[in-house]
Design a protein around this motif. Structure first.
Motif, short mmCIF file in Angstrom:
data_model
loop_
_atom_site.label_atom_id
_atom_site.label_comp_id
_atom_site.label_asym_id
_atom_site.label_seq_id
_atom_site.Cartn_x
_atom_site.Cartn_y
_atom_site.Cartn_z
N ASN A 151 0.81 -1.22 0.00
CA ASN A 151 0.00 0.00 0.00
C ASN A 151 0.85 1.27 0.00
OD1 ASN A 151 -2.46 -1.42 0.04
ND2 ASN A 151 -2.39 -1.62 2.27
N ALA A 152 2.15 1.12 0.25
CA ALA A 152 3.04 2.29 0.28
C ALA A 152 3.74 2.50 -1.06
CB ALA A 152 4.08 2.13 1.37
N ALA A 153 3.12 2.00 -2.12
CA ALA A 153 3.78 2.01 -3.43
C ALA A 153 3.82 3.39 -4.06
CB ALA A 153 3.08 1.05 -4.38
N SER A 154 4.93 3.67 -4.73
CA SER A 154 5.00 4.76 -5.70
C SER A 154 4.70 4.14 -7.06
CB SER A 154 6.39 5.40 -5.71
OG SER A 154 6.63 6.10 -4.51
N GLU A 155 3.96 4.86 -7.91
CA GLU A 155 3.54 4.32 -9.20
C GLU A 155 3.96 5.24 -10.34
OE1 GLU A 155 -0.64 3.48 -9.20
OE2 GLU A 155 -0.43 1.80 -7.79
N VAL A 156 4.33 4.62 -11.45
CA VAL A 156 4.68 5.36 -12.67
C VAL A 156 3.97 4.69 -13.84
CG1 VAL A 156 6.56 6.09 -14.20
CG2 VAL A 156 6.95 5.95 -11.73
N VAL A 157 3.33 5.49 -14.69
CA VAL A 157 2.66 4.99 -15.89
C VAL A 157 3.43 5.52 -17.10
CG1 VAL A 157 0.54 4.94 -17.26
CG2 VAL A 157 0.43 4.89 -14.76
N ALA A 158 3.82 4.61 -17.98
CA ALA A 158 4.60 4.99 -19.17
C ALA A 158 3.94 4.46 -20.43
CB ALA A 158 6.02 4.44 -19.06
N TYR A 209 9.56 6.14 -25.47
CA TYR A 209 8.56 6.15 -24.41
C TYR A 209 8.31 7.58 -23.94
CZ TYR A 209 12.25 7.05 -20.97
OH TYR A 209 13.28 7.61 -20.25
N VAL A 210 7.23 7.75 -23.22
CA VAL A 210 6.94 8.99 -22.52
C VAL A 210 6.27 8.64 -21.20
CG1 VAL A 210 4.70 9.29 -23.65
CG2 VAL A 210 5.87 11.28 -22.70
N ILE A 264 15.32 2.24 -16.46
CA ILE A 264 14.94 0.95 -17.05
C ILE A 264 14.53 1.13 -18.50
CG2 ILE A 264 13.20 -0.89 -16.97
CD1 ILE A 264 13.13 -0.42 -13.90
N LEU A 265 13.68 2.12 -18.77
CA LEU A 265 13.19 2.33 -20.12
C LEU A 265 14.29 2.82 -21.06
CD1 LEU A 265 9.70 3.86 -19.26
CD2 LEU A 265 10.13 1.66 -20.40
N ASP A 266 15.21 3.64 -20.55
CA ASP A 266 16.33 4.08 -21.39
C ASP A 266 17.15 2.89 -21.86
OD1 ASP A 266 15.68 6.76 -21.24
OD2 ASP A 266 17.07 7.20 -19.59
N HIS A 273 7.33 9.46 -29.90
CA HIS A 273 7.77 10.34 -28.82
C HIS A 273 9.28 10.31 -28.67
CE1 HIS A 273 3.80 11.17 -27.29
NE2 HIS A 273 3.52 9.89 -27.20
N ASN A 274 9.82 11.39 -28.21
CA ASN A 274 11.19 11.43 -27.75
C ASN A 274 11.22 10.91 -26.32
OD1 ASN A 274 13.63 12.38 -26.49
ND2 ASN A 274 13.89 13.73 -28.25
N SER A 275 12.14 9.99 -26.03
CA SER A 275 12.15 9.37 -24.70
C SER A 275 12.45 10.37 -23.60
CB SER A 275 13.20 8.25 -24.65
OG SER A 275 14.49 8.76 -24.88
N ALA A 276 13.00 11.53 -23.93
CA ALA A 276 13.33 12.50 -22.90
C ALA A 276 12.20 13.46 -22.61
CB ALA A 276 14.58 13.29 -23.32
N MET A 277 11.12 13.37 -23.37
CA MET A 277 10.02 14.31 -23.21
C MET A 277 9.27 14.10 -21.90
SD MET A 277 8.30 14.39 -26.99
CE MET A 277 6.89 15.31 -26.39
N ALA A 278 8.83 15.14 -21.31
CA ALA A 278 7.92 15.04 -20.17
C ALA A 278 6.51 14.97 -20.71
CB ALA A 278 8.07 16.27 -19.27
#
Length: 260
Positions: free
Chosen positions: A77-84, A96-97, A114-116, A254-259
């Protein structure tokens, strides 16, 4: 939410996944046969896996949405999450973005690393990790048959031929009909850092929209001082070649460096 002290855990989990995703790029056609030579049935399975993987190279563009979670193993339950969003265009263009993030910014940093590495491996024409996992890297043994999500599989034992942070000591499940690897489960034979005492990994593969993809990953690391930490990833959405073509009519991803 993770405190600043969580950076070492995320870094070592990232290192484990980065090294594994970018490795395993040796040729499939080495004459070293290891245990395979003494077992005609096993030799046939290994040969058919190699042929199936060579035939299964992705020939169409796709886009997937992948969710990553990083958390103490004792407290999901203390997870940080990232969606790519990950875009692939054959033969070897991947980008990726980052679409969303919750929790610690360190989780996003780890996922970007990891994605890089995944983008780099694709650009260099390296296959997915299972594509050259057998003859060159492992002594393979036949353990019988088993089911994975209702699919009949050959169960193989995987004993790495050398201490290498890209190799897993454990088991692999090969689909009996498709001769593609559905699952790998085991421990990294060499940990990526002094911080890490042990890393256990499970990689799951399946057909997604006609493309054989790694659909989920789970890495559990026993980290010195910080205890057990977990990183998971999984596909939450697949977008077909037609959708990709509509979004990017000129083939520009997408450029992988884009926000976001």
């Amino acid at each position: 939410m993770f405190a600043a002290s969580s950076l070492p855990q995320m870094g070592v989990l990232c290192a484990a996944l980065c090294s594994f995703a970018a490795g395993q790029d040796k040729s499939l056609h080495n004459n070293e046969s290891g245990t395979v030579a003494g077992d005609p049935k096993l030799a046939s399975i290994v040969s058919q896996v190699e042929a199936a993987q060579a035939e299964n190279r992705t020939k169409v563009p796709y886009q997937i949405i992948r969710k990553y979670r990083v958390f103490p193993s004792s407290n999901p339950n203390a997870a940080s999450e990232v969606v790519a969003e990950v875009d692939f265009r054959p033969p070897n263009t991947k980008n990726y973005v980052i679409q969303a993030r919750s929790g610690s910014s360190h989780a996003e940093e780890a996922v970007r690393r990891i994605l890089d590495r995944e983008v780099e491996a694709s650009a260099q024409g390296r296959p997915i990790p299972t594509a050259s996992m057998l003859r060159d890297n492992y002594d393979v043994t036949y353990l019988g048959e088993d089911l994975v999500e209702g699919h009949s599989c050959f169960l193989l034992g995987l004993a790495p031929k050398r201490k290498d942070k890209n190799l897993i000591s454990g088991r692999g499940w090969v689909d009996e009909r498709l001769f593609l690897i559905r699952q790998i489960d085991g421990d990294l034979v060499k940990t990526p850092s002094w911080w890490v005492k042990k890393v256990h990994m499970r990689l799951v593969f399946d057909d997604v929209g006609g493309t054989w993809l790694q659909t989920s990953t789970k890495a559990e690391a026993d980290v010195r001082v910080f205890g057990n930490q977990t990183l998971t990833s999984g596909i939450v959405e697949y977008r077909s070649p037609g959708v990709v073509a509509t979004q990017y009519p000129h083939g520009e991803f997408h450029n992988s460096a884009m926000a976001p």
